[in-house]
Design an enzyme around this catalytic site. Structure first.
Site, PDB file in Angstrom:
ATOM      1  N   ASP A  45       0.851  -1.198   0.000  1.00  0.00           N
ATOM      2  CA  ASP A  45       0.000   0.000   0.000  1.00  0.00           C
ATOM      3  C   ASP A  45       0.891   1.254   0.000  1.00  0.00           C
ATOM      4  O   ASP A  45       0.390   2.376  -0.106  1.00  0.00           O
ATOM      5  CB  ASP A  45      -1.010  -0.012   1.156  1.00  0.00           C
ATOM      6  N   SER A  46       2.209   1.039   0.072  1.00  0.00           N
ATOM      7  CA  SER A  46       3.145   2.151  -0.142  1.00  0.00           C
ATOM      8  C   SER A  46       2.943   2.743  -1.533  1.00  0.00           C
ATOM      9  O   SER A  46       3.469   3.825  -1.825  1.00  0.00           O
ATOM     10  CB  SER A  46       4.597   1.689   0.018  1.00  0.00           C
ATOM     11  N   ASP A  84      -1.109  -6.292  -0.380  1.00  0.00           N
ATOM     12  CA  ASP A  84      -1.055  -5.622   0.923  1.00  0.00           C
ATOM     13  C   ASP A  84      -2.436  -5.081   1.248  1.00  0.00           C
ATOM     14  O   ASP A  84      -3.014  -4.312   0.467  1.00  0.00           O
ATOM     15  CB  ASP A  84      -0.044  -4.469   0.814  1.00  0.00           C
ATOM     16  N   LYS A 114      -0.835  -9.558   3.054  1.00  0.00           N
ATOM     17  CA  LYS A 114      -0.085  -9.085   4.218  1.00  0.00           C
ATOM     18  C   LYS A 114      -0.942  -8.075   4.952  1.00  0.00           C
ATOM     19  O   LYS A 114      -1.654  -7.295   4.309  1.00  0.00           O
ATOM     20  CB  LYS A 114       1.224  -8.413   3.777  1.00  0.00           C
ATOM     21  N   GLU A 116      -0.996  -5.441   8.652  1.00  0.00           N
ATOM     22  CA  GLU A 116      -0.196  -4.844   9.722  1.00  0.00           C
ATOM     23  C   GLU A 116      -0.831  -5.097  11.083  1.00  0.00           C
ATOM     24  O   GLU A 116      -2.049  -5.052  11.223  1.00  0.00           O
ATOM     25  CB  GLU A 116      -0.096  -3.321   9.501  1.00  0.00           C
ATOM     26  N   GLU A 183       9.586  -4.637  10.463  1.00  0.00           N
ATOM     27  CA  GLU A 183      10.022  -3.376   9.859  1.00  0.00           C
ATOM     28  C   GLU A 183      10.654  -2.475  10.915  1.00  0.00           C
ATOM     29  O   GLU A 183      10.055  -2.193  11.972  1.00  0.00           O
ATOM     30  CB  GLU A 183       8.827  -2.653   9.200  1.00  0.00           C
TER      31      GLU A 183
HETATM   32  O1  KIV Z   1       3.365  -1.087   1.649  1.00  0.00           O
HETATM   33  C1  KIV Z   1       4.527  -1.466   1.771  1.00  0.00           C
HETATM   34  O2  KIV Z   1       5.376  -1.326   0.891  1.00  0.00           O
HETATM   35  C2  KIV Z   1       4.875  -2.095   3.032  1.00  0.00           C
HETATM   36  C3  KIV Z   1       6.316  -2.132   3.386  1.00  0.00           C
HETATM   37  C4  KIV Z   1       6.681  -0.859   4.048  1.00  0.00           C
HETATM   38  C5  KIV Z   1       6.627  -3.291   4.231  1.00  0.00           C
HETATM   39  O3  KIV Z   1       4.010  -2.496   3.759  1.00  0.00           O
END
Ligand code: KIV
Length: 283
Positions: A45-46, A84, A114, A116, A183
């Site tokens: 989600d970056s 994500d 993934k 968080e 992280e």
């Molecule tokens: O969204 C992303 O790229 C991430 C990384 C910071 C691990 O979650």
């Protein structure tokens, strides 16, 4: 190269073989990443910061993620891809979490999701795993919680906060996650967790002693300009290459150096007389 899956990643941990993974958000980058022989791709989600220009990841939607995951899958059909889960796609309820996790598989052909958080999202992880979906847990500096964490700051740097992360990690493994991403935590803690857990433990900014490394493509390639975290190694300066190329193009256009005869499609051979006769009709 055959696509790797959960079993290969577990075997790699047992054999002490490192996993290399990187984020990607678009078709061409995914193609390059697959050509380079990367083990895994995260469609993070970056993408909100790296390609959409937001200040953080909070505004990123499920639709954004699905669209970018689809593009990455088209570019990297033989690479293990992780979708994500964006903010509010799993925080509300277990049902919501399963429904949204499922969308990554059904609509974007991702291999895994993934999310968080540790103990506070443990029922979400269990529910998604129970639905038959592979999950990677993510603790330490979790960007979706950068507000409560006081910014993009390293975590687990004293005994109390390290203990908190250890408790989270143990619960994530117990909940059935297939791997854990740490992280921005100290390498001493990373090493402890990589030894303690039987699931693979990966690092982004959490040091070397674990089962693999993740970097954000915009950071390692040098095209994300806002800031570069301490843990990033820059492998290229794509921003400089692109800016120089755009500058040269502007100059070529303005000075008439581009286009040249090499860049045009002339009237077909033998059709020139007919063409000029036709133009005359408009004079
Ligand atoms: O969204 C992303 O790229 C991430 C990384 C910071 C691990 O979650």
């Amino acid at each position: 190269m055959a696509k790797k899956g959960r079993l290969e990643f577990v075997k790699m941990k047992q054999a002490g073989e490192q996993v290399a993974w990187v984020t990607a958000y678009d078709f061409p980058t995914a193609q390059f990443v697959e050509s380079a022989g990367m083990d895994m791709i995260l469609v993070g989600d970056s993408l909100g910061m790296i390609v959409l220009g937001y200040q953080g990841t909070i505004p990123v939607t499920m639709e954004d993620c699905i669209r970018h995951c689809q593009a990455v899958r088209r570019g990297a059909p033989n690479t293990f891809c992780v979708g994500d889960m964006p903010f509010l796609s799993y925080q509300i309820s277990d049902e919501d979490a399963v429904r949204n996790a499922g969308r990554f598989l059904k609509e974007a052909d991702m291999d895994c999701v993934k999310l968080e958080g540790g103990r506070r999202v443990i029922t979400r992880i269990k529910a998604i795993v129970d639905a038959g979906i592979l999950v990677i847990g993510h603790i330490g500096l979790t960007p979706q919680s950068s507000g409560p964490l006081g910014g993009f700051k390293a975590q687990g740097r004293d005994a109390a906060s390290a203990r908190d992360l250890i408790e989270d990690a143990l619960e994530i493994e117990k909940a059935g996650a297939f791997a854990l991403l740490l992280e921005a935590v100290p390498p001493e803690l990373t090493q402890f967790l990589a030894k303690k857990l039987t699931i693979p433990v990966y690092s982004i900014g959490a040091g070397g002693p674990c089962d693999g490394q993740l970097l954000i493509c915009g950071d390692m390639l040098g095209y994300f300009q806002a800031f570069t975290p301490k843990f990033v190694k820059k492998y290229a300066n794509v921003a400089e290459i692109e800016i120089n190329a755009f500058k040269e193009y502007v100059s070529d256009v303005k000075t008439g150096k581009f286009p040249t005869d090499d860049h045009v499609y002339h009237i077909l051979k033998g059709k020139e007389d007919e063409f000029y006769a036709m133009l005359k009709e408009y004079e």
